[in-house]
Motif scaffolding. Sequence first.
Motif, PDB file in Angstrom:
ATOM      1  N   PHE A  35      -1.950  -0.979   4.550  1.00  0.00           N
ATOM      2  CA  PHE A  35      -2.605  -2.082   3.956  1.00  0.00           C
ATOM      3  C   PHE A  35      -1.161  -2.803   3.110  1.00  0.00           C
ATOM      4  O   PHE A  35      -1.080  -4.139   3.244  1.00  0.00           O
ATOM      5  N   VAL A  36      -0.429  -1.981   2.530  1.00  0.00           N
ATOM      6  CA  VAL A  36       0.538  -2.307   1.298  1.00  0.00           C
ATOM      7  C   VAL A  36       1.777  -2.858   2.551  1.00  0.00           C
ATOM      8  O   VAL A  36       2.315  -3.920   2.253  1.00  0.00           O
ATOM      9  N   CYS A  37       2.058  -2.210   3.552  1.00  0.00           N
ATOM     10  CA  CYS A  37       3.232  -2.506   4.291  1.00  0.00           C
ATOM     11  C   CYS A  37       2.990  -3.882   5.247  1.00  0.00           C
ATOM     12  O   CYS A  37       3.757  -4.764   5.268  1.00  0.00           O
ATOM     13  N   LEU A  38       1.780  -3.991   5.520  1.00  0.00           N
ATOM     14  CA  LEU A  38       1.280  -5.006   6.492  1.00  0.00           C
ATOM     15  C   LEU A  38       1.077  -6.305   5.674  1.00  0.00           C
ATOM     16  O   LEU A  38       1.232  -7.708   6.245  1.00  0.00           O
ATOM     17  N   PHE A  39       0.550  -6.418   4.590  1.00  0.00           N
ATOM     18  CA  PHE A  39       0.267  -7.489   3.970  1.00  0.00           C
ATOM     19  C   PHE A  39       0.855  -7.569   2.597  1.00  0.00           C
ATOM     20  O   PHE A  39       1.352  -8.802   2.377  1.00  0.00           O
ATOM     21  N   LEU A  40       0.695  -6.712   1.701  1.00  0.00           N
ATOM     22  CA  LEU A  40       1.087  -7.073   0.387  1.00  0.00           C
ATOM     23  C   LEU A  40       2.846  -6.914   0.094  1.00  0.00           C
ATOM     24  O   LEU A  40       3.339  -7.829  -0.603  1.00  0.00           O
ATOM     25  N   LEU A  41       3.714  -6.349   1.289  1.00  0.00           N
ATOM     26  CA  LEU A  41       5.130  -6.410   0.944  1.00  0.00           C
ATOM     27  C   LEU A  41       5.623  -8.096   1.464  1.00  0.00           C
ATOM     28  O   LEU A  41       6.185  -8.566   0.840  1.00  0.00           O
ATOM     29  N   PRO A  42       4.877  -8.437   2.373  1.00  0.00           N
ATOM     30  CA  PRO A  42       5.413  -9.731   2.718  1.00  0.00           C
ATOM     31  C   PRO A  42       5.068 -10.805   1.711  1.00  0.00           C
ATOM     32  O   PRO A  42       5.571 -11.881   1.239  1.00  0.00           O
ATOM     33  N   LEU A  43       3.707 -10.845   0.986  1.00  0.00           N
ATOM     34  CA  LEU A  43       3.304 -11.488   0.134  1.00  0.00           C
ATOM     35  C   LEU A  43       4.256 -11.622  -1.063  1.00  0.00           C
ATOM     36  O   LEU A  43       4.457 -12.651  -1.725  1.00  0.00           O
ATOM     37  N   TRP A  73      14.102  -4.127   1.866  1.00  0.00           N
ATOM     38  CA  TRP A  73      14.421  -5.277   1.093  1.00  0.00           C
ATOM     39  C   TRP A  73      13.005  -5.943   0.875  1.00  0.00           C
ATOM     40  O   TRP A  73      13.076  -7.123  -0.105  1.00  0.00           O
ATOM     41  N   THR A  74      11.896  -5.512   1.298  1.00  0.00           N
ATOM     42  CA  THR A  74      10.829  -6.036   0.870  1.00  0.00           C
ATOM     43  C   THR A  74      10.098  -5.548  -0.420  1.00  0.00           C
ATOM     44  O   THR A  74       8.982  -5.801  -0.908  1.00  0.00           O
ATOM     45  N   VAL A  75      10.513  -4.336  -0.793  1.00  0.00           N
ATOM     46  CA  VAL A  75       9.663  -3.613  -1.819  1.00  0.00           C
ATOM     47  C   VAL A  75      10.509  -3.846  -3.378  1.00  0.00           C
ATOM     48  O   VAL A  75      11.891  -4.396  -3.312  1.00  0.00           O
ATOM     49  N   PRO A  76       9.803  -3.799  -4.301  1.00  0.00           N
ATOM     50  CA  PRO A  76       8.557  -3.000  -4.370  1.00  0.00           C
ATOM     51  C   PRO A  76       7.343  -4.251  -4.301  1.00  0.00           C
ATOM     52  O   PRO A  76       7.721  -5.464  -4.574  1.00  0.00           O
ATOM     53  N   PRO A  77       6.180  -3.798  -3.683  1.00  0.00           N
ATOM     54  CA  PRO A  77       5.036  -4.729  -3.929  1.00  0.00           C
ATOM     55  C   PRO A  77       4.828  -5.262  -5.207  1.00  0.00           C
ATOM     56  O   PRO A  77       5.318  -4.502  -6.015  1.00  0.00           O
ATOM     57  N   LYS A  78       4.587  -6.091  -5.382  1.00  0.00           N
ATOM     58  CA  LYS A  78       4.082  -6.724  -6.837  1.00  0.00           C
ATOM     59  C   LYS A  78       2.944  -5.797  -7.258  1.00  0.00           C
ATOM     60  O   LYS A  78       1.917  -5.791  -6.695  1.00  0.00           O
ATOM     61  N   VAL A  79       3.105  -5.518  -8.531  1.00  0.00           N
ATOM     62  CA  VAL A  79       2.103  -4.531  -9.409  1.00  0.00           C
ATOM     63  C   VAL A  79       0.674  -5.565  -9.366  1.00  0.00           C
ATOM     64  O   VAL A  79      -0.227  -5.051  -9.238  1.00  0.00           O
ATOM     65  N   SER A  80       1.003  -6.838  -9.562  1.00  0.00           N
ATOM     66  CA  SER A  80      -0.033  -7.566  -9.782  1.00  0.00           C
ATOM     67  C   SER A  80      -1.147  -7.696  -8.610  1.00  0.00           C
ATOM     68  O   SER A  80      -2.239  -7.688  -8.580  1.00  0.00           O
ATOM     69  N   LEU A  81      -0.187  -7.910  -7.298  1.00  0.00           N
ATOM     70  CA  LEU A  81      -0.973  -7.987  -6.020  1.00  0.00           C
ATOM     71  C   LEU A  81      -1.338  -6.562  -5.906  1.00  0.00           C
ATOM     72  O   LEU A  81      -2.764  -6.609  -5.200  1.00  0.00           O
ATOM     73  N   LEU A  82      -0.994  -5.369  -6.160  1.00  0.00           N
ATOM     74  CA  LEU A  82      -1.515  -4.111  -5.881  1.00  0.00           C
ATOM     75  C   LEU A  82      -2.978  -4.141  -6.846  1.00  0.00           C
ATOM     76  O   LEU A  82      -3.673  -3.687  -6.424  1.00  0.00           O
ATOM     77  N   LYS A  83      -2.927  -4.629  -7.859  1.00  0.00           N
ATOM     78  CA  LYS A  83      -4.164  -4.544  -8.778  1.00  0.00           C
ATOM     79  C   LYS A  83      -5.174  -5.429  -8.226  1.00  0.00           C
ATOM     80  O   LYS A  83      -6.470  -5.009  -8.110  1.00  0.00           O
ATOM     81  N   LEU A  84      -4.788  -6.735  -7.694  1.00  0.00           N
ATOM     82  CA  LEU A  84      -5.751  -7.478  -7.227  1.00  0.00           C
ATOM     83  C   LEU A  84      -6.452  -7.133  -6.029  1.00  0.00           C
ATOM     84  O   LEU A  84      -7.577  -7.547  -5.771  1.00  0.00           O
ATOM     85  N   THR A  85      -5.712  -6.464  -5.069  1.00  0.00           N
ATOM     86  CA  THR A  85      -6.484  -5.937  -3.819  1.00  0.00           C
ATOM     87  C   THR A  85      -7.038  -4.791  -3.911  1.00  0.00           C
ATOM     88  O   THR A  85      -7.380  -4.083  -2.814  1.00  0.00           O
ATOM     89  N   GLN A  86      -7.231  -3.959  -5.105  1.00  0.00           N
ATOM     90  CA  GLN A  86      -7.720  -2.730  -5.349  1.00  0.00           C
ATOM     91  C   GLN A  86      -9.169  -3.047  -5.392  1.00  0.00           C
ATOM     92  O   GLN A  86      -9.795  -3.844  -6.050  1.00  0.00           O
ATOM     93  N   GLY A  87      -9.775  -2.263  -4.322  1.00  0.00           N
ATOM     94  CA  GLY A  87     -11.427  -2.258  -4.493  1.00  0.00           C
ATOM     95  C   GLY A  87     -11.899  -1.403  -5.634  1.00  0.00           C
ATOM     96  O   GLY A  87     -10.877  -0.609  -6.122  1.00  0.00           O
ATOM     97  N   GLU A  88     -13.342  -1.333  -5.977  1.00  0.00           N
ATOM     98  CA  GLU A  88     -13.757  -0.763  -7.063  1.00  0.00           C
ATOM     99  C   GLU A  88     -13.404   0.773  -6.689  1.00  0.00           C
ATOM    100  O   GLU A  88     -13.056   1.718  -7.643  1.00  0.00           O
TER     101      GLU A  88
END
Length: 520
Positions: free
Chosen positions: A38-46, A361-376
Amino acid sequence: MDLCESCFLLSAIVLLLGLVWLRFRGLEYVIMHYRWVFVCLFLLPLSVVYDGAMYIRTWLIFKMNSAPKMHDSKVKHVQDQVKAWKADGMKSGMCTARPGWMNISFRRGLYKKTMRNIEVNLIDILNVDTERKIVRVEPLVSMGQITAMLNPLGWTLPVLPELDDLTVGGLIMGVGIETSSHKVGLFQHCCVSYELVLADGSVVKCSKDENPDLFYAVPWSYGTLGFLVSAEIQIVPAKKYVRMEYFPAKSRQKMIERFEQETNKGSGNEFVECLVYSENSGVIMTGNMTEEAEADKINPIGYFWKPWFFKHVEQFLRIGSAVEYIPLRHYYHRHSRSIFWELQDIIPFGNHPLFRYLLGWTVPPKVSLLKLTQGETTKKLYEKHQVIQDMLIPLGKLDEALDVFHKHLKLYPLWLCPFMLYNLPGLVHPAGHQDEMYVDIGAYGAPTAPGFQAVPATKRLEEYVLKVKGFQMLYADTYLSETDFRKMFDHKLYDTMRERLQCHKAFPEIYGKINRNVRD
C-alpha cells in the motif's frame, strides 16, 4: 469453458489461496510485513505531490513578500475564535484544529474530539533579519522549509533537528535536539522570543527581557498556556560542507570513552552523535562546517540513490575510521529518507540499490499520511510491536542506561545525541541546579528482547529515567503516574503561569494531553 469463465475460475482460485495463506500466516503477520504494498503504490506518490505543492507555495509566498502582511490578519482570526469560545460559555477546553494525523508524533491525540478546535493556520517564514541574526517564523514552518530558505542565503539555525517535517511549534511546545546541542543546548535555547494568543484572546510577546516567566514556561508546555503564533530564532553563518569523521568502536568501554571525549572537546566538534549497533559496538561521528573539501571525499548522502545513512555508517565497523565531506543540507537531513531506521520496518527492501535507483526519489512517505491511512488494527499492532521513545539522561549514566535499554528492549540501532542542559527556569532543568551534559537515547523500531511487551517495557524505562533525574520526550506514549510526572518535570513556574493566565478552563494540563492512560 469460455475465456470469461476461465478468468473467473482463476480469480477464485487465487482468492482462495490468498485466504488460506492469510489464515495460515495470520492477519498480524500480513499487516506488519506487507504494508509496503500500500505504501509503495499509494502513499509514496501522494507524498511526492504534497511535498511539491508545499515547496512551490512557500517559495511563491516568500518571493512576493506576502506572508508578513498576512500574519496579523491570521493572528486576529485566532483571537476571534478564542473570544467566540469565551462568549459561548467556555464549555470545554481549547486545542488547535490541526488533525492529529498531521503531526510528526506517533501518539494519538484523542483529546481533539472533545475540545473546541481553534484554527491556527500559520505556516510561513515571515522574515530573515541578517543584521539581528534572527529568523521570524510561524509555528507550522518545518525544518525542511527553513533549510531550503536559509542555507542558500548562507545562514542556518544553531540547532536544526533533522527530520524535514518537524515544525517550529512542535519543537518549542515540545522539544528539539540535534548533534550541535552539546554546544548550544536544546532548540528552545536558541529561541529569542515567542508571540502567543492567550486564553482571554489577547496577544502577548515574551522573551528573556519581556515577560520572562512566560518565556521560560512555554517550552515543553504542549499548547497548555496559549496558542503560539510566531517565534524569533537565532541564526548563525552556514558553510558549504560538514567534515565528518567516523570512529568505530567494538567494545562498550571504548565507545563511551570516545563519545564522551568528543562531546567534551572544548571548542572543537560542532556536531557529535553515535549510532549503537549492538550491545558492544557503535560508530561515533563528529562534524565541523567547512568551505573547502577534498574532491574525492565529498559524499552527497542525501541523493535518493545513496544508501540510507545508518547503513552507510554501519560499514565503518568493518572498514575502520574514515573522513568524508557531506554538503550541509544533506547532513541536516541525513536521517530523513529512512526516518532514522523506521522505514526498514515498512519497506524492508527500501535500501536495496534497485529500489533506490527506481523509487528512492519518492521516499520517505509522509509520516502524516502513514498515520492517516492506519486502520485501528494497524495502530494497535504497531503499539504492540514497536517502540518510539527518546529518553534524556545525565551523560555520566550512559553505561548503565545502555544496559537497561538492552535488557528491556534489545533494539538496535540506538541513537545517542549529547546536549547541554542549562540551569534555567522552566519544566526541564538539571537536578543539581547547574549546567550539566545530558544524552538523548533514541530507540525506534521493533524490540527483540525475549517476552517483550510494549507497556511494561516502557514503564521500566520510565522508572529508570526518573531514578537518574532524567526526562522523557513527550511526543511518544508515557505511562507515568501524575505524581511521578510532576517529579520528573518541575511544574512550579508552569503552575504559576497557568494560574496567572487563567488557563484552567481554556487548556488541559500537560499530563492530560500526553499521558496514555488519561487519554484512553
